[in-house]
Design a protein around this motif. Sequence first.
Motif, PDB file in Angstrom:
ATOM      1  N   GLN A   6       6.246   0.039  -3.315  1.00  0.00           N
ATOM      2  CA  GLN A   6       4.955  -0.503  -3.737  1.00  0.00           C
ATOM      3  C   GLN A   6       5.386  -1.321  -5.014  1.00  0.00           C
ATOM      4  OE1 GLN A   6       2.195   2.583  -2.039  1.00  0.00           O
ATOM      5  NE2 GLN A   6       0.837   0.970  -2.796  1.00  0.00           N
ATOM      6  N   ASP A   8       4.073  -3.029  -7.444  1.00  0.00           N
ATOM      7  CA  ASP A   8       3.004  -2.874  -8.632  1.00  0.00           C
ATOM      8  C   ASP A   8       2.565  -1.558  -8.744  1.00  0.00           C
ATOM      9  OD1 ASP A   8       2.124  -5.875  -7.197  1.00  0.00           O
ATOM     10  OD2 ASP A   8       3.069  -5.873  -9.045  1.00  0.00           O
ATOM     11  N   SER A   9       2.496  -0.913  -9.895  1.00  0.00           N
ATOM     12  CA  SER A   9       1.774   0.459  -9.922  1.00  0.00           C
ATOM     13  C   SER A   9       0.243   0.231 -10.343  1.00  0.00           C
ATOM     14  CB  SER A   9       2.521   1.158 -10.968  1.00  0.00           C
ATOM     15  OG  SER A   9       2.542   0.565 -12.285  1.00  0.00           O
ATOM     16  N   GLN A  10       0.053  -0.870 -11.028  1.00  0.00           N
ATOM     17  CA  GLN A  10      -1.234  -0.837 -11.345  1.00  0.00           C
ATOM     18  C   GLN A  10      -1.777  -2.383 -11.120  1.00  0.00           C
ATOM     19  OE1 GLN A  10      -3.293   1.089 -14.631  1.00  0.00           O
ATOM     20  NE2 GLN A  10      -1.010   1.547 -15.258  1.00  0.00           N
ATOM     21  N   GLU A  88      -6.709   4.209  -5.311  1.00  0.00           N
ATOM     22  CA  GLU A  88      -5.462   4.051  -5.247  1.00  0.00           C
ATOM     23  C   GLU A  88      -5.044   3.756  -3.894  1.00  0.00           C
ATOM     24  OE1 GLU A  88      -3.595   5.511  -8.133  1.00  0.00           O
ATOM     25  OE2 GLU A  88      -1.627   5.046  -7.165  1.00  0.00           O
ATOM     26  N   ALA A 105       4.649   4.988  -3.787  1.00  0.00           N
ATOM     27  CA  ALA A 105       4.036   5.577  -5.026  1.00  0.00           C
ATOM     28  C   ALA A 105       2.905   5.169  -4.974  1.00  0.00           C
ATOM     29  CB  ALA A 105       5.177   5.306  -6.021  1.00  0.00           C
ATOM     30  N   THR A 107      -0.462   2.131  -5.479  1.00  0.00           N
ATOM     31  CA  THR A 107      -0.931   0.879  -6.337  1.00  0.00           C
ATOM     32  C   THR A 107      -2.262   1.369  -6.772  1.00  0.00           C
ATOM     33  OG1 THR A 107       0.669  -0.636  -5.512  1.00  0.00           O
ATOM     34  CG2 THR A 107      -1.564  -1.647  -6.694  1.00  0.00           C
TER      35      THR A 107
ATOM     36  N   GLN B  41       2.123  10.096  -8.161  1.00  0.00           N
ATOM     37  CA  GLN B  41       3.044   9.842  -7.039  1.00  0.00           C
ATOM     38  C   GLN B  41       2.439   9.646  -5.708  1.00  0.00           C
ATOM     39  OE1 GLN B  41       6.525  11.935  -7.262  1.00  0.00           O
ATOM     40  NE2 GLN B  41       6.652  12.299  -9.305  1.00  0.00           N
TER      41      GLN B  41
END
Lengths: 113, 115
Positions: A6, A8-10, A88, A105, A107, B41
């Motif tokens: 993924q 983009d984490s945010q 999320e 993980a 976004t 995670q």
Amino acid sequence: AQSVTQLDSQVPVFEEAPVELRCNYSSSVSVYLFWYVQYPNQGLQLLLKYLSGSTLVESINGFEAEFNKSQTSFHLRKPSVHISDTAEYFCAVSNTGGFKTIFGAGTRLFVKA
Amino acid sequence: ETGVTQSPTHLIKTRGQQVTLRCSSQSGHNTVSWYQQALGQGPQFIFQYYREEENGRGNFPPRFSGLQFPNYSSELNVNALELDDSALYLCASILYTGTGGNEQFFGPGTRLTVL
């Protein structure tokens, strides 16, 4: 082996704006693809899934995702987000023979007023 | 609400101890998967049980073990706890009908803290 990325984490976005959450996967075999949503202090809920057929799949709350085999992507989109979409989001893949699922993980989508 | 329940909600243990987490599947579902979700995670697949037999396992050591009972409730046992075992543990209930792509119904999770 399979993996999910993924990109983009945010993702912060204003209310009523469009959003795209990106997901790429890697697999040597045919796969099923999923998007799950997780609200704070809750378990995951299935948002939509691609098994076969039409490459564009839709959820009941306005999200859609398109399976692109050549680009090994399954990006999630919504044309107009609401505050309540803040959560999320997890992209996931499983092989067609079973249901062991590999998750990305995540976004974090943050919708601002 | 998915109909999947987990207990306890929160748990604090110390290194070296053993823990048992419980999951009650959705009525009629014959399969359960367990996942570990560390902070920030995605869930990591631990193992799955189909009709009381383990039929898939992720990259977790043998000190992670499980059971599925005739009523399809299940347990996750972790021996010799380590600090890195601190995580949210999720179970997912599935009605497996012979093909893949079946929806997983997740419980709310058990938050395990190892001190």
